[in-house]
Design a protein around this motif. Structure first.
Motif, PDB file in Angstrom:
ATOM      1  N   SER A 292     -27.729  54.087 107.178  1.00  0.00           N
ATOM      2  CA  SER A 292     -27.574  52.660 106.913  1.00  0.00           C
ATOM      3  C   SER A 292     -26.631  52.019 107.932  1.00  0.00           C
ATOM      4  O   SER A 292     -25.576  52.575 108.264  1.00  0.00           O
ATOM      5  CB  SER A 292     -27.032  52.461 105.500  1.00  0.00           C
ATOM      6  N   GLY A 293     -27.032  50.866 108.440  1.00  0.00           N
ATOM      7  CA  GLY A 293     -26.209  50.152 109.410  1.00  0.00           C
ATOM      8  C   GLY A 293     -26.394  50.593 110.844  1.00  0.00           C
ATOM      9  O   GLY A 293     -25.782  50.024 111.750  1.00  0.00           O
ATOM     10  N   LYS A 294     -27.236  51.586 111.084  1.00  0.00           N
ATOM     11  CA  LYS A 294     -27.477  52.099 112.424  1.00  0.00           C
ATOM     12  C   LYS A 294     -28.825  51.597 112.953  1.00  0.00           C
ATOM     13  O   LYS A 294     -29.780  51.427 112.199  1.00  0.00           O
ATOM     14  CB  LYS A 294     -27.478  53.625 112.434  1.00  0.00           C
ATOM     15  N   ARG A 295     -28.868  51.390 114.254  1.00  0.00           N
ATOM     16  CA  ARG A 295     -30.101  50.950 114.900  1.00  0.00           C
ATOM     17  C   ARG A 295     -30.618  52.081 115.775  1.00  0.00           C
ATOM     18  O   ARG A 295     -29.907  52.589 116.653  1.00  0.00           O
ATOM     19  CB  ARG A 295     -29.847  49.704 115.737  1.00  0.00           C
ATOM     20  N   LEU A 296     -31.870  52.477 115.541  1.00  0.00           N
ATOM     21  CA  LEU A 296     -32.516  53.572 116.260  1.00  0.00           C
ATOM     22  C   LEU A 296     -33.733  53.044 117.001  1.00  0.00           C
ATOM     23  O   LEU A 296     -34.576  52.368 116.408  1.00  0.00           O
ATOM     24  CB  LEU A 296     -32.940  54.669 115.272  1.00  0.00           C
ATOM     25  N   VAL A 297     -33.837  53.360 118.286  1.00  0.00           N
ATOM     26  CA  VAL A 297     -35.013  53.019 119.085  1.00  0.00           C
ATOM     27  C   VAL A 297     -35.687  54.318 119.508  1.00  0.00           C
ATOM     28  O   VAL A 297     -35.032  55.204 120.071  1.00  0.00           O
ATOM     29  CB  VAL A 297     -34.635  52.187 120.329  1.00  0.00           C
ATOM     30  N   ILE A 298     -36.991  54.415 119.247  1.00  0.00           N
ATOM     31  CA  ILE A 298     -37.746  55.617 119.580  1.00  0.00           C
ATOM     32  C   ILE A 298     -38.787  55.265 120.628  1.00  0.00           C
ATOM     33  O   ILE A 298     -39.636  54.398 120.411  1.00  0.00           O
ATOM     34  CB  ILE A 298     -38.454  56.203 118.342  1.00  0.00           C
ATOM     35  N   PHE A 299     -38.738  55.950 121.764  1.00  0.00           N
ATOM     36  CA  PHE A 299     -39.696  55.731 122.840  1.00  0.00           C
ATOM     37  C   PHE A 299     -40.741  56.851 122.842  1.00  0.00           C
ATOM     38  O   PHE A 299     -40.422  58.012 122.592  1.00  0.00           O
ATOM     39  CB  PHE A 299     -38.980  55.700 124.195  1.00  0.00           C
ATOM     40  N   GLY A 300     -41.998  56.479 123.163  1.00  0.00           N
ATOM     41  CA  GLY A 300     -43.069  57.459 123.113  1.00  0.00           C
ATOM     42  C   GLY A 300     -43.266  57.953 121.701  1.00  0.00           C
ATOM     43  O   GLY A 300     -43.317  59.155 121.438  1.00  0.00           O
ATOM     44  N   CYS A 301     -43.395  57.034 120.764  1.00  0.00           N
ATOM     45  CA  CYS A 301     -43.341  57.356 119.340  1.00  0.00           C
ATOM     46  C   CYS A 301     -44.693  57.880 118.870  1.00  0.00           C
ATOM     47  O   CYS A 301     -45.502  57.139 118.289  1.00  0.00           O
ATOM     48  CB  CYS A 301     -42.920  56.125 118.550  1.00  0.00           C
ATOM     49  N   GLY A 302     -44.933  59.185 119.119  1.00  0.00           N
ATOM     50  CA  GLY A 302     -46.187  59.821 118.758  1.00  0.00           C
ATOM     51  C   GLY A 302     -46.018  60.789 117.609  1.00  0.00           C
ATOM     52  O   GLY A 302     -45.503  60.427 116.559  1.00  0.00           O
TER      53      GLY A 302
ATOM     54  N   ALA B 223     -45.335  51.621 108.164  1.00  0.00           N
ATOM     55  CA  ALA B 223     -44.258  52.482 107.670  1.00  0.00           C
ATOM     56  C   ALA B 223     -42.938  51.742 107.520  1.00  0.00           C
ATOM     57  O   ALA B 223     -41.947  52.332 107.082  1.00  0.00           O
ATOM     58  CB  ALA B 223     -44.081  53.682 108.606  1.00  0.00           C
ATOM     59  N   GLY B 224     -42.899  50.471 107.897  1.00  0.00           N
ATOM     60  CA  GLY B 224     -41.714  49.666 107.659  1.00  0.00           C
ATOM     61  C   GLY B 224     -40.742  49.547 108.814  1.00  0.00           C
ATOM     62  O   GLY B 224     -39.581  49.172 108.612  1.00  0.00           O
ATOM     63  N   LEU B 225     -41.190  49.833 110.046  1.00  0.00           N
ATOM     64  CA  LEU B 225     -40.303  49.688 111.180  1.00  0.00           C
ATOM     65  C   LEU B 225     -39.987  48.214 111.431  1.00  0.00           C
ATOM     66  O   LEU B 225     -40.825  47.330 111.195  1.00  0.00           O
ATOM     67  CB  LEU B 225     -40.916  50.309 112.441  1.00  0.00           C
ATOM     68  N   ALA B 226     -38.802  47.960 111.931  1.00  0.00           N
ATOM     69  CA  ALA B 226     -38.368  46.591 112.178  1.00  0.00           C
ATOM     70  C   ALA B 226     -39.115  45.959 113.341  1.00  0.00           C
ATOM     71  O   ALA B 226     -39.354  44.746 113.351  1.00  0.00           O
ATOM     72  CB  ALA B 226     -36.863  46.555 112.447  1.00  0.00           C
ATOM     73  N   LYS B 227     -39.480  46.753 114.339  1.00  0.00           N
ATOM     74  CA  LYS B 227     -40.206  46.247 115.506  1.00  0.00           C
ATOM     75  C   LYS B 227     -41.005  47.379 116.116  1.00  0.00           C
ATOM     76  O   LYS B 227     -40.514  48.505 116.232  1.00  0.00           O
ATOM     77  CB  LYS B 227     -39.241  45.678 116.551  1.00  0.00           C
ATOM     78  N   VAL B 228     -42.230  47.096 116.522  1.00  0.00           N
ATOM     79  CA  VAL B 228     -43.070  48.056 117.238  1.00  0.00           C
ATOM     80  C   VAL B 228     -43.634  47.357 118.454  1.00  0.00           C
ATOM     81  O   VAL B 228     -44.285  46.314 118.339  1.00  0.00           O
ATOM     82  CB  VAL B 228     -44.214  48.590 116.358  1.00  0.00           C
ATOM     83  N   VAL B 229     -43.368  47.913 119.631  1.00  0.00           N
ATOM     84  CA  VAL B 229     -43.835  47.352 120.897  1.00  0.00           C
ATOM     85  C   VAL B 229     -44.930  48.251 121.443  1.00  0.00           C
ATOM     86  O   VAL B 229     -44.743  49.468 121.554  1.00  0.00           O
ATOM     87  CB  VAL B 229     -42.683  47.229 121.915  1.00  0.00           C
ATOM     88  N   GLU B 230     -46.075  47.660 121.778  1.00  0.00           N
ATOM     89  CA  GLU B 230     -47.161  48.400 122.416  1.00  0.00           C
ATOM     90  C   GLU B 230     -47.049  48.195 123.925  1.00  0.00           C
ATOM     91  O   GLU B 230     -47.232  47.083 124.418  1.00  0.00           O
ATOM     92  CB  GLU B 230     -48.519  47.898 121.924  1.00  0.00           C
TER      93      GLU B 230
ATOM     94  N   GLU C 286     -36.802  50.759 115.602  1.00  0.00           N
ATOM     95  CA  GLU C 286     -37.725  50.110 116.516  1.00  0.00           C
ATOM     96  C   GLU C 286     -38.415  51.201 117.334  1.00  0.00           C
ATOM     97  O   GLU C 286     -37.847  52.268 117.560  1.00  0.00           O
ATOM     98  CB  GLU C 286     -36.986  49.140 117.432  1.00  0.00           C
ATOM     99  N   ALA C 287     -39.634  50.926 117.775  1.00  0.00           N
ATOM    100  CA  ALA C 287     -40.384  51.964 118.482  1.00  0.00           C
ATOM    101  C   ALA C 287     -41.260  51.359 119.557  1.00  0.00           C
ATOM    102  O   ALA C 287     -41.664  50.189 119.481  1.00  0.00           O
ATOM    103  CB  ALA C 287     -41.248  52.756 117.503  1.00  0.00           C
ATOM    104  N   LEU C 288     -41.545  52.186 120.554  1.00  0.00           N
ATOM    105  CA  LEU C 288     -42.489  51.831 121.613  1.00  0.00           C
ATOM    106  C   LEU C 288     -43.561  52.905 121.672  1.00  0.00           C
ATOM    107  O   LEU C 288     -43.259  54.105 121.671  1.00  0.00           O
ATOM    108  CB  LEU C 288     -41.776  51.722 122.961  1.00  0.00           C
ATOM    109  N   THR C 289     -44.816  52.475 121.692  1.00  0.00           N
ATOM    110  CA  THR C 289     -45.945  53.383 121.848  1.00  0.00           C
ATOM    111  C   THR C 289     -47.037  52.659 122.613  1.00  0.00           C
ATOM    112  O   THR C 289     -47.141  51.436 122.556  1.00  0.00           O
ATOM    113  CB  THR C 289     -46.493  53.863 120.485  1.00  0.00           C
ATOM    114  N   ARG C 290     -47.849  53.421 123.338  1.00  0.00           N
ATOM    115  CA  ARG C 290     -48.972  52.802 124.046  1.00  0.00           C
ATOM    116  C   ARG C 290     -50.252  52.869 123.231  1.00  0.00           C
ATOM    117  O   ARG C 290     -51.292  52.384 123.656  1.00  0.00           O
ATOM    118  CB  ARG C 290     -49.178  53.493 125.397  1.00  0.00           C
TER     119      ARG C 290
END
Length: 303
Positions: A5-15, A48-55, A33-37
């Protein structure tokens, strides 16, 4: 699992691994937050409830303005995207992340975890391999992944305060079990030989290792850890056990060279994960192939 709680996690290549991590982190209260192509994976992550997903393509800088810097935690779980994409995915992708993390006027990333591979190790002949061993790869692909590790190791603290490299053994888990699929389909012949050790790690134990790094106390600085189960076993033993569970006759090995990506023979070695156990207290939920595959077999239904 410890609260996020209170932490921000960014996941790249979220496969495969990143998606499991994202679900666990959301459940623990993190802003993820996550980035996937991959558009299908992006849709599943949003559900799944992520705050942001970038394609986007990780290697291209176009996504940089879409994800705010200064995250508490960043995890790079990128995969190759194909046999011809290693350099672009691993090296250029890491360069892109570090460029984003080091942009002027923002706080550096608190902790960055990179899921690398034991393919950086060239050792064979039954050697026990720990993190002190030479690790510059025996194949072009292994050398490429090693180069991406070097980029992270040398990243300035203005971009990343603390960094962990996790060298993963052979990944298996729900929806990812090629050997089991072959045997279930009734394969009578398998390529290669059965004498070399299989070093395996279940997807959920990888997620636990990543979380152990994110929650590591401040006294544990940047490190490299092998992540493998506790009982590497010879391929022929694994095949025999799976066939017994499936009620199928054992296939024969055709004796051809069992090659890994990059063309080199499959090495016979034992990957040691003692360091992460000692320093972070990580212990796998699935300590050997029997524990992991038994759950997969039960979930799919015995034949």
């Amino acid at each position: 699992m410890a609260s996020m709680s209170g932490k921000r996690l960014v996941i790249f290549g979220c496969g495969y691994v990143g998606s499991a991590l994202a679900r666990a982190a959301v459940a623990a209260g993190a802003t993820v937050e996550a980035l996937t192509r991959n558009p299908e994976k992006a849709a599943a992550l949003r559900a799944a409830g992520l705050a942001k997903v970038v394609e986007a393509d990780l290697a291209a800088p176009g996504w940089h303005p879409q994800i705010e810097g200064g995250a508490d935690w960043v995890v790079n779980t990128v995969s190759s995207g194909g046999p011809d994409q290693y350099w672009q995915s691993y090296v250029v992708g890491m360069q892109s992340i570090l460029s984003w993390a080091g942009r002027a006027g923002q706080q550096p990333v608190g902790t960055l975890v990179y899921t690398s591979s034991t393919s950086v190790y060239p050792q064979g002949e039954g050697a026990v391999v720990d993190e002190t061993q030479w690790a510059h790869g025996a194949t072009p692909n292994g050398r490429t992944i090693s180069e991406s590790e070097v980029l992270l190791k040398n990243a300035p603290e203005t971009a990343v305060r603390r960094r962990y490299i996790l060298r993963l053994a052979g990944i298996y888990g729900p929806g990812r079990h090629h050997l089991l699929d072959q045997l279930r389909a009734g394969a009578t012949t398998l390529t290669g030989t059965g004498g070399h050790h299989l070093n395996l790690i279940h997807r959920d134990d990888i997620v636990a290792a990543i979380l152990a790094c994110l929650h590591a106390p401040a006294t544990v600085g940047s490190e490299i850890f092998n992540v493998a189960d506790l009982a590497p076993s010879r391929r022929e033993e694994v095949v025999a056990w799976l066939c017994a569970q499936l009620g199928r006759p054992e296939p024969v090995f055709d004796g051809t060279t069992t090659a890994r990506r990059g063309g080199a023979p499959m090495p016979d070695r034992i990957i040691s994960s003692a360091k992460i156990q000692q320093e972070l207290g990580w212990r796998p939920q699935f300590p050997d192939y029997r524990a992991g595959f038994r759950v997969l077999l039960d979930a799919a239904g015995r034949p």
